[in-house]
Every structure is written in structure tokens, then in C-alpha cells.
Design a protein around this motif. Structure first.
Motif, PDB file in Angstrom:
ATOM      1  N   HIS A 166       0.823  -1.211   0.000  1.00 33.26           N
ATOM      2  CA  HIS A 166       0.000   0.000   0.000  1.00 33.26           C
ATOM      3  C   HIS A 166       0.857   1.262   0.000  1.00 33.26           C
ATOM      4  CE1 HIS A 166      -3.186   2.631   2.217  1.00 33.26           C
ATOM      5  NE2 HIS A 166      -3.228   2.826   0.904  1.00 33.26           N
ATOM      6  N   HIS A 167       1.996   1.216   0.668  1.00 29.30           N
ATOM      7  CA  HIS A 167       2.869   2.392   0.778  1.00 29.30           C
ATOM      8  C   HIS A 167       4.090   2.294  -0.131  1.00 29.30           C
ATOM      9  CE1 HIS A 167       0.581   4.112   4.127  1.00 29.30           C
ATOM     10  NE2 HIS A 167       0.484   2.879   4.608  1.00 29.30           N
ATOM     11  N   ASN A 168       3.986   1.455  -1.136  1.00 26.02           N
ATOM     12  CA  ASN A 168       5.014   1.367  -2.181  1.00 26.02           C
ATOM     13  C   ASN A 168       6.393   1.056  -1.594  1.00 26.02           C
ATOM     14  OD1 ASN A 168       5.978   1.404  -4.799  1.00 26.02           O
ATOM     15  ND2 ASN A 168       6.252   3.637  -4.868  1.00 26.02           N
ATOM     16  N   ARG A 169       6.444  -0.036  -0.840  1.00 28.40           N
ATOM     17  CA  ARG A 169       7.719  -0.499  -0.278  1.00 28.40           C
ATOM     18  C   ARG A 169       7.998  -1.912  -0.785  1.00 28.40           C
ATOM     19  NH1 ARG A 169       9.475   1.944   4.408  1.00 28.40           N
ATOM     20  NH2 ARG A 169      11.254   0.549   4.094  1.00 28.40           N
ATOM     21  N   PRO A 170       8.390  -2.074  -2.093  1.00 25.80           N
ATOM     22  CA  PRO A 170       8.591  -3.420  -2.640  1.00 25.80           C
ATOM     23  C   PRO A 170       9.738  -4.168  -1.983  1.00 25.80           C
ATOM     24  CG  PRO A 170       9.352  -1.750  -4.185  1.00 25.80           C
ATOM     25  CD  PRO A 170       8.635  -1.035  -3.093  1.00 25.80           C
ATOM     26  N   ASP A 171      10.784  -3.458  -1.587  1.00 27.13           N
ATOM     27  CA  ASP A 171      11.911  -4.125  -0.930  1.00 27.13           C
ATOM     28  C   ASP A 171      11.490  -4.746   0.403  1.00 27.13           C
ATOM     29  OD1 ASP A 171      11.381  -1.593   0.029  1.00 27.13           O
ATOM     30  OD2 ASP A 171      13.479  -1.143   0.518  1.00 27.13           O
ATOM     31  N   LYS A 172      10.684  -3.994   1.163  1.00 23.81           N
ATOM     32  CA  LYS A 172      10.186  -4.523   2.444  1.00 23.81           C
ATOM     33  C   LYS A 172       9.187  -5.655   2.215  1.00 23.81           C
ATOM     34  CE  LYS A 172       9.965  -4.490   6.913  1.00 23.81           C
ATOM     35  NZ  LYS A 172      11.143  -4.840   7.735  1.00 23.81           N
ATOM     36  N   THR A 173       8.404  -5.573   1.148  1.00 19.13           N
ATOM     37  CA  THR A 173       7.457  -6.644   0.811  1.00 19.13           C
ATOM     38  C   THR A 173       8.194  -7.956   0.587  1.00 19.13           C
ATOM     39  OG1 THR A 173       5.933  -5.069  -0.201  1.00 19.13           O
ATOM     40  CG2 THR A 173       5.696  -7.377  -0.821  1.00 19.13           C
ATOM     41  N   ILE A 174       9.277  -7.914  -0.176  1.00 19.82           N
ATOM     42  CA  ILE A 174      10.046  -9.126  -0.472  1.00 19.82           C
ATOM     43  C   ILE A 174      10.744  -9.642   0.786  1.00 19.82           C
ATOM     44  CG2 ILE A 174      11.998 -10.013  -1.811  1.00 19.82           C
ATOM     45  CD1 ILE A 174      11.172  -8.076  -4.035  1.00 19.82           C
ATOM     46  N   GLU A 175      11.165  -8.733   1.646  1.00 15.71           N
ATOM     47  CA  GLU A 175      11.815  -9.133   2.903  1.00 15.71           C
ATOM     48  C   GLU A 175      10.844  -9.904   3.801  1.00 15.71           C
ATOM     49  OE1 GLU A 175      13.747  -6.959   6.837  1.00 15.71           O
ATOM     50  OE2 GLU A 175      13.689  -5.887   4.925  1.00 15.71           O
ATOM     51  N   VAL A 176       9.630  -9.380   3.938  1.00 12.05           N
ATOM     52  CA  VAL A 176       8.623 -10.062   4.756  1.00 12.05           C
ATOM     53  C   VAL A 176       8.260 -11.400   4.124  1.00 12.05           C
ATOM     54  CG1 VAL A 176       6.280  -9.926   5.650  1.00 12.05           C
ATOM     55  CG2 VAL A 176       7.724  -7.896   5.655  1.00 12.05           C
ATOM     56  N   PHE A 177       8.182 -11.441   2.781  1.00  9.89           N
ATOM     57  CA  PHE A 177       7.844 -12.689   2.106  1.00  9.89           C
ATOM     58  C   PHE A 177       8.946 -13.740   2.290  1.00  9.89           C
ATOM     59  CE2 PHE A 177       7.912 -15.304  -1.821  1.00  9.89           C
ATOM     60  CZ  PHE A 177       6.691 -15.935  -1.650  1.00  9.89           C
ATOM     61  N   ALA A 178      10.208 -13.305   2.343  1.00  8.75           N
ATOM     62  CA  ALA A 178      11.319 -14.236   2.576  1.00  8.75           C
ATOM     63  C   ALA A 178      11.199 -14.879   3.962  1.00  8.75           C
ATOM     64  CB  ALA A 178      12.643 -13.502   2.429  1.00  8.75           C
ATOM     65  N   ASP A 179      10.850 -14.071   4.962  1.00  6.98           N
ATOM     66  CA  ASP A 179      10.628 -14.633   6.305  1.00  6.98           C
ATOM     67  C   ASP A 179       9.448 -15.596   6.305  1.00  6.98           C
ATOM     68  OD1 ASP A 179      12.726 -13.137   7.371  1.00  6.98           O
ATOM     69  OD2 ASP A 179      11.436 -11.422   7.800  1.00  6.98           O
ATOM     70  N   MET A 180       8.452 -15.283   5.517  1.00 11.25           N
ATOM     71  CA  MET A 180       7.278 -16.138   5.420  1.00 11.25           C
ATOM     72  C   MET A 180       7.644 -17.502   4.837  1.00 11.25           C
ATOM     73  SD  MET A 180       3.677 -15.083   3.621  1.00 11.25           S
ATOM     74  CE  MET A 180       2.142 -15.918   4.018  1.00 11.25           C
ATOM     75  N   GLU A 181       8.447 -17.495   3.793  1.00 13.76           N
ATOM     76  CA  GLU A 181       8.892 -18.761   3.187  1.00 13.76           C
ATOM     77  C   GLU A 181       9.787 -19.552   4.134  1.00 13.76           C
ATOM     78  OE1 GLU A 181       9.032 -18.996  -1.574  1.00 13.76           O
ATOM     79  OE2 GLU A 181      10.617 -17.772  -0.672  1.00 13.76           O
ATOM     80  N   GLU A 182      10.645 -18.858   4.835  1.00 14.70           N
ATOM     81  CA  GLU A 182      11.569 -19.532   5.746  1.00 14.70           C
ATOM     82  C   GLU A 182      10.831 -20.237   6.881  1.00 14.70           C
ATOM     83  OE1 GLU A 182      15.467 -18.473   8.544  1.00 14.70           O
ATOM     84  OE2 GLU A 182      14.540 -16.941   7.257  1.00 14.70           O
TER      85      GLU A 182
END
Length: 294
Positions: free
Chosen positions: A223-239
Motif C-alpha cells: 500500500h505504501h510502495n515499499r517493494p523491498d520490504k514486501t520481499i523481505e517479509v515474504f522471505a521470512d514467510m517462506e523460511e
């Protein structure tokens, strides 16, 4: 004594208890019960029918009185048992209803208090401390209900203040409270505070973070245009082995696209999105092949 044609087929006995009773002593089986010509002596003019009726009536009265007394006793015991059961259920129902109503009134009172305060931390925290001053235990249920009421009313600043106050007291550290607080940070555009809260959650509740909470944080970053943070959270989700839902997968793919990583975008879509999807066509549910691009 009963005289019948010069013979004595029946004899009677009389008792002196109250009124005289006459009981049948002996009956001549040959003569039967033909008493058309019979007569009593001048001292006792009581018919055989009267004596028999008195005898039978007495037996019936005794038998009926015993049966009625037993029936009334069993009936009274059954009624008493039913009343005791109903009283117990009624008492439990009233206790539950009274408890629920009490917490709801406390929640509404809290909402009324904070809604009339200035937007200052000291004033809000002071009023909340007074709200719990006379409580023997922290009113967690009432506070959680008040938080939900403020969320429905979209009073995001008050949601943040009440949630932070609860956490400062060591209360309400649940996934539901975190989800509400992250949503309030998103709506009030407090991205930095949301990231600080997320880092605390990640280090404190690593193995118990729900799919919903991951989706909430990824939605905030998107929502706040933070793609780098989006991918970071998704990496933790996968881990942590948490499988994302379809909406989360599309947001992650969109973040890879913004960063110019189309190969990873296609990989994510291929890995987590099914090849088939269902649509409604002409009133029927039809399975069609899903497009690779999100």
C-alpha cells in the motif's frame, strides 16, 4: 339372623365400633342369592346389600388412599427434581448474560472517555489508568471490545493509543491486537512504527506468526510502495513455512515486477498459484487455465 323359608342360609356378625357393620359369615351355595322372601329380625333391619356395600366401600377407600398417597409422593418428588434442574440452568444463564453485559458497558465507557480527550499521550494514558484504578484485575475483555469498537468506527489514532497502552501494561499481546495495530498504522500512514512493531513480533513470536498477520504486513508494504520490504517479509514467510494466499502472492509478484526481477515474478506465480482457477459462466462454475502473468 336371616330367616328364609324356615332355613338359615346366611348368618351375620355385628361389631360395636361406631355404627353397626354387618359382614357376611356363611352363604348356603344351594340357595344362592334369592332373598325375595327374606326378612330380618325386629332388632336388625339392615339389608344384605347395605352390609356388602359398606364392606366393599371400606376396602376401596383404604386401597385408594394408599395408592393416592404413593402417587402424590412420587409426583411431588418429580416436581421438586424438575424445579431444582430449572433453577440451576437459570442461574448459570443469568451469570453468563450479566458477565457479557458488564464487559460491553465497560468497553462503551472506555470508548466514550478516549473519544473526548485531546490527542496527547499523557492525557490519554492518564484517563486509561483511571479507568482501571478500581479494578482488582485488568479488564482485558472490555479493553479488547473497546479496541474493536474503535476499529469499526475507523478512529485509527485512538486504536493506536489504546493498543499501545494495553501492550505497555503487558496485556493483549495477541495476534488479533497486532493485526488491529498494524491496520491502524497502515491507515494513519505510520510505516516506520509498523516496521518497528513487525520486527518486535518477528523476534518474539517467530514460530507462531499467522498467515493473516504476514498478509497484513505485506499489504501495508504494498500500500505504501515499499517493494523491498514486501520481499523481505515474504522471505521470512517462506523460511517459516507459511504458505501465502492468492492475494499475497500477487502482491509479492507485483513487488518483484517493480524491482525489475521478472524471472522471480514468474517463479513465484508458478510456485504458489494453481494452473487452474474457477470462474462462473452462464450460471455454472467452470474450471479454466490460469494465465501466468498476474
Amino acid at each position: 339372623m336371616l330367616v328364609f323359608n324356615g332355613q338359615i342360609p346366611i348368618s351375620f356378625e355385628s361389631s360395636s365400633i361406631g355404627k353397626k357393620q354387618i359382614s357376611i359369615k356363611r352363604v348356603n351355595p344351594v340357595l344362592g342369592f334369592g332373598f325375595s322372601n327374606c326378612r330380618f329380625s325386629s332388632l336388625q333391619k339392615v339389608t344384605w346389600h347395605t352390609a356388602f356395600t359398606i364392606k366393599v366401600t371400606g376396602i376401596c377407600l383404604v386401597h385408594c388412599s394408599h395408592s393416592q398417597s404413593g402417587q402424590s409422593l412420587s409426583t411431588s418428588m418429580a416436581v421438586e427434581k424438575k424445579v431444582s434442574k430449572k433453577d440451576g440452568k437459570k442461574e448459570h444463564h443469568l451469570w453468563s448474560k450479566r458477565e457479557s453485559t458488564g464487559s460491553g458497558q465497560k468497553a462503551l465507557n472506555l470508548v466514550r472517555i478516549v473519544s473526548g480527550l485531546p490527542n496527547e499521550k499523557e492525557a490519554v494514558y492518564g484517563a486509561l489508568d483511571k479507568w482501571t484504578a478500581w479494578e482488582t484485575e485488568f479488564p482485558l475483555i472490555a479493553a479488547a471490545k473497546a479496541l474493536q469498537i474503535l476499529r469499526k468506527r475507523r478512529q485509527w489514532i485512538r486504536v493506536i493509543q489504546v493498543a499501545k497502552w494495553m501492550l505497555s501494561k503487558g496485556q493483549g499481546a495477541t495476534m488479533g491486537t497486532y493485526d488491529t495495530l498494524l491496520l491502524a498504522f497502515d491507515m494513519d500512514r505510520r510505516v516506520d512504527e509498523a516496521e518497528s512493531l513487525w520486527n518486535m513480533i518477528l523476534h518474539t513470536h517467530t514460530r507462531s506468526i499467522s498467515k493473516q498477520l504476514f498478509a497484513r504486513m505485506i499489504s501495508l508494504c504494498d500500500h505504501h510502495n515499499r517493494p523491498d520490504k514486501t520481499i523481505e517479509v515474504f522471505a521470512d514467510m517462506e523460511e517459516l513455512g507459511v504458505k501465502p494466499d492468492e492475494d499475497t502472492v500477487r502482491k509479492v509478484a507485483h513487488a518483484f515486477q517493480k524491482l525489475g526481477q521478472e524471472d522471480k515474478q514468474k517463479l513465484v506465480l508458478k510456485k504458489y498459484l494453481s494452473k487452474w482457477k474457477y470462474i462462473h459462466h452462464n450460471g455454472e462454475r467452470v474450471r479454466v487455465r490460469r494465465e501466468l502473468q498476474g
